[in-house]
Enzyme design. Structure first.
Site, PDB file in Angstrom:
ATOM      1  N   SER A 124      47.989  67.231  16.348  1.00  0.00           N
ATOM      2  CA  SER A 124      48.044  68.379  15.434  1.00  0.00           C
ATOM      3  C   SER A 124      48.182  69.689  16.192  1.00  0.00           C
ATOM      4  CB  SER A 124      46.745  68.494  14.633  1.00  0.00           C
ATOM      5  OG  SER A 124      46.401  67.299  14.037  1.00  0.00           O
ATOM      6  N   HIS A 145      54.668  64.581  13.906  1.00  0.00           N
ATOM      7  CA  HIS A 145      53.426  65.048  13.295  1.00  0.00           C
ATOM      8  C   HIS A 145      53.439  64.784  11.791  1.00  0.00           C
ATOM      9  CE1 HIS A 145      50.691  68.747  12.328  1.00  0.00           C
ATOM     10  NE2 HIS A 145      50.014  67.628  12.314  1.00  0.00           N
ATOM     11  N   GLU A 157      56.596  66.917  10.794  1.00  0.00           N
ATOM     12  CA  GLU A 157      57.000  67.974  11.719  1.00  0.00           C
ATOM     13  C   GLU A 157      57.421  67.336  13.046  1.00  0.00           C
ATOM     14  OE1 GLU A 157      53.688  70.708  12.688  1.00  0.00           O
ATOM     15  OE2 GLU A 157      55.126  72.292  12.255  1.00  0.00           O
ATOM     16  N   ASN A 195      50.000  74.083  11.635  1.00  0.00           N
ATOM     17  CA  ASN A 195      48.611  74.442  11.927  1.00  0.00           C
ATOM     18  C   ASN A 195      48.462  75.857  12.476  1.00  0.00           C
ATOM     19  OD1 ASN A 195      47.190  72.273  10.930  1.00  0.00           O
ATOM     20  ND2 ASN A 195      47.826  71.003  12.638  1.00  0.00           N
TER      21      ASN A 195
HETATM   22  N1  LIG Z   1      43.345  63.695   9.870  1.00  0.00           N
HETATM   23  C1  LIG Z   1      44.309  64.606   9.674  1.00  0.00           C
HETATM   24  O1  LIG Z   1      44.304  65.328   8.675  1.00  0.00           O
HETATM   25  C2  LIG Z   1      45.437  64.740  10.660  1.00  0.00           C
HETATM   26  C3  LIG Z   1      46.665  65.269  10.223  1.00  0.00           C
HETATM   27  C4  LIG Z   1      47.724  65.338  11.115  1.00  0.00           C
HETATM   28  C5  LIG Z   1      47.540  64.914  12.433  1.00  0.00           C
HETATM   29  N2  LIG Z   1      46.338  64.419  12.835  1.00  0.00           N
HETATM   30  C6  LIG Z   1      46.230  63.956  14.225  1.00  0.00           C
HETATM   31  O2  LIG Z   1      46.338  62.544  14.230  1.00  0.00           O
HETATM   32  C7  LIG Z   1      45.568  62.003  15.301  1.00  0.00           C
HETATM   33  C8  LIG Z   1      44.588  60.994  14.765  1.00  0.00           C
HETATM   34  O3  LIG Z   1      43.740  61.645  13.825  1.00  0.00           O
HETATM   35  P1  LIG Z   1      42.904  60.828  12.749  1.00  0.00           P
HETATM   36  O4  LIG Z   1      42.455  61.823  11.743  1.00  0.00           O
HETATM   37  O5  LIG Z   1      43.640  59.617  12.326  1.00  0.00           O
HETATM   38  O6  LIG Z   1      41.643  60.401  13.638  1.00  0.00           O
HETATM   39  P2  LIG Z   1      40.644  59.185  13.386  1.00  0.00           P
HETATM   40  O7  LIG Z   1      39.397  59.554  14.122  1.00  0.00           O
HETATM   41  O8  LIG Z   1      40.571  58.842  11.941  1.00  0.00           O
HETATM   42  O9  LIG Z   1      41.357  57.961  14.124  1.00  0.00           O
HETATM   43  C9  LIG Z   1      41.567  57.924  15.509  1.00  0.00           C
HETATM   44  C10 LIG Z   1      41.483  56.468  15.952  1.00  0.00           C
HETATM   45  O10 LIG Z   1      41.921  56.374  17.301  1.00  0.00           O
HETATM   46  C11 LIG Z   1      41.179  55.356  17.891  1.00  0.00           C
HETATM   47  N3  LIG Z   1      41.305  55.416  19.339  1.00  0.00           N
HETATM   48  C12 LIG Z   1      40.671  56.195  20.234  1.00  0.00           C
HETATM   49  N4  LIG Z   1      41.115  55.921  21.483  1.00  0.00           N
HETATM   50  C13 LIG Z   1      42.065  54.952  21.368  1.00  0.00           C
HETATM   51  C14 LIG Z   1      42.893  54.249  22.279  1.00  0.00           C
HETATM   52  N5  LIG Z   1      42.828  54.501  23.577  1.00  0.00           N
HETATM   53  N6  LIG Z   1      43.740  53.316  21.800  1.00  0.00           N
HETATM   54  C15 LIG Z   1      43.809  53.069  20.471  1.00  0.00           C
HETATM   55  N7  LIG Z   1      43.042  53.698  19.559  1.00  0.00           N
HETATM   56  C16 LIG Z   1      42.189  54.629  19.994  1.00  0.00           C
HETATM   57  C17 LIG Z   1      39.777  55.574  17.355  1.00  0.00           C
HETATM   58  O11 LIG Z   1      38.976  54.405  17.542  1.00  0.00           O
HETATM   59  C18 LIG Z   1      40.060  55.893  15.898  1.00  0.00           C
HETATM   60  O12 LIG Z   1      40.069  54.732  15.095  1.00  0.00           O
HETATM   61  C19 LIG Z   1      44.937  63.201  16.011  1.00  0.00           C
HETATM   62  O13 LIG Z   1      45.742  63.604  17.071  1.00  0.00           O
HETATM   63  C20 LIG Z   1      44.914  64.256  14.913  1.00  0.00           C
HETATM   64  O14 LIG Z   1      44.888  65.568  15.422  1.00  0.00           O
HETATM   65  C21 LIG Z   1      45.292  64.301  11.973  1.00  0.00           C
END
Ligand SMILES: NC(=O)c1ccc[n+]([C@@H]2O[C@H](COP(=O)([O-])OP(=O)(O)OC[C@H]3O[C@@H](n4cnc5c(N)ncnc54)[C@H](O)[C@@H]3O)[C@@H](O)[C@H]2O)c1
Length: 287
Positions: A124, A145, A157, A195
């Protein structure tokens, strides 16, 4: 040269959380075989629960028929072993928003998958260029993204790092289109388009509430009715997760300075464990 969309049939998704499970679901619904990797089986199980719930909701409102939903579900395989991503034609990373962890993942992927496989990151706020620097092949690393919730939101994005090649950029746009998403392109600058603009908007809504400009309900109503957005800043912050908003704001403040400093009340809510919808309480209360 990187692989083009014609040669993509298997997609690897790293991370089975909120975003990874959503990306796995939409890729499988579009007909791709998907390998979804997380570090523990419990997280993969949670990811599949999220996918099942989401597919059920889509079927219930006739947005997807039952057999297509079943077929999509069958196309997704879960694994805790990164090596299972070796045969994938495209990788989308969606692990936690932490530069060190993302760089470790990309360094491992770089040696694991074929050199012409595009590596997308769903970050993000973090620099695509810095994530790519952990690989020996930065030209194939691109920001992909997705927005939350992935199955519902129409946009993706595409973020172009300093060394991202045009092949990776083209594939990112084409892959998103195949998933029925529209794209826009951003240069690799903190927060990209979304963002960079959203975070100060959310923080300003929180400050306006804290400074007594209006009730929280009227701040949200005012922005909904006054600017035609579906959610006002306080309800949207609760929806995104107040910890996520705080973390993103802090990352942007480090790069862009004081105008991105998180609102005091945002930090206080997070300190209290009031993280928004997911914890049952944020600016509003939830069942
Ligand atoms: N939640 C949102 O609204 C949103 C929106 C757009 C982008 N993002 C981005 O997406 C990404 C994930 O966010 P999220 O909200 O899904 O987080 P989340 O915490 O729900 O999920 C992340 C997952 O990654 C896993 N993980 C950690 N290390 C790992 C590895 N080495 N190999 C495989 N899995 C691993 C964790 O166990 C967890 O299940 C981040 O970069 C976040 O900034 C989030």
């Amino acid at each position: 040269m990187v692989r083009t969309l014609d040669s993509v049939s298997r997609v690897g998704v790293v991370g089975a959380g909120t975003m990874g499970s959503g990306i796995a679901q939409v890729a499988a619904t579009a007909g791709y075989d998907v390998v979804m990797r997380d570090v523990e089986q419990a997280y993969i199980d949670d990811g599949f629960d999220t996918i099942d719930d989401s597919l059920d909701r889509l079927v219930a409102r006739d947005a997807l028929n039952e057999s297509d939903a079943e077929r999509a579900r069958e196309r997704i395989v879960g694994t805790t072993d990164l090596a299972d991503l070796a045969g994938c034609d495209l990788i989308v990373e969606a692990v936690v928003e932490n530069m060190d962890i993302k760089q470790d993942v990309f360094a491992e992927l770089d040696t694991l998958v074929d050199a012409d496989v595009v590596l997308g990151t769903n970050t993000s706020t973090l620099s695509i260029t810095r994530i790519a620097a952990a690989t020996g092949t930065p030209g194939r690393v691109v920001g992909l993204h997705f927005m939350n919730p992935v199955p519902v939101m129409d946009g993706v994005e595409v973020v172009v790092g300093e060394q991202t090649g045009t092949g990776a950029v083209d594939l990112a746009h084409n892959f998103a289109a195949e998933l029925d998403k529209e794209t826009w392109e951003a240069d690799d600058k903190p927060g990209f388009v979304t963002n960079r603009i959203l975070m100060p908007w959310l923080n300003e809504g929180i400050r306006a509430f804290d400074e007594g400009v209006a009730t929280k309900e009227d701040i949200d109503r005012g922005m909904r009715l006054g600017t035609n957005v579906p959610m006002g800043p306080l309800e949207l912050a609760d929806h995104v997760g107040l910890d996520v908003v705080l973390h993103a704001s802090e990352t942007l403040a480090e790069e862009l300075g004081d105008r991105y400093r998180p609102a005091y009340l945002l930090r206080r809510k997070v300190d209290a464990g009031h993280l928004g919808k997911k914890s049952g309480q944020g600016f509003y209360e939830y069942d």
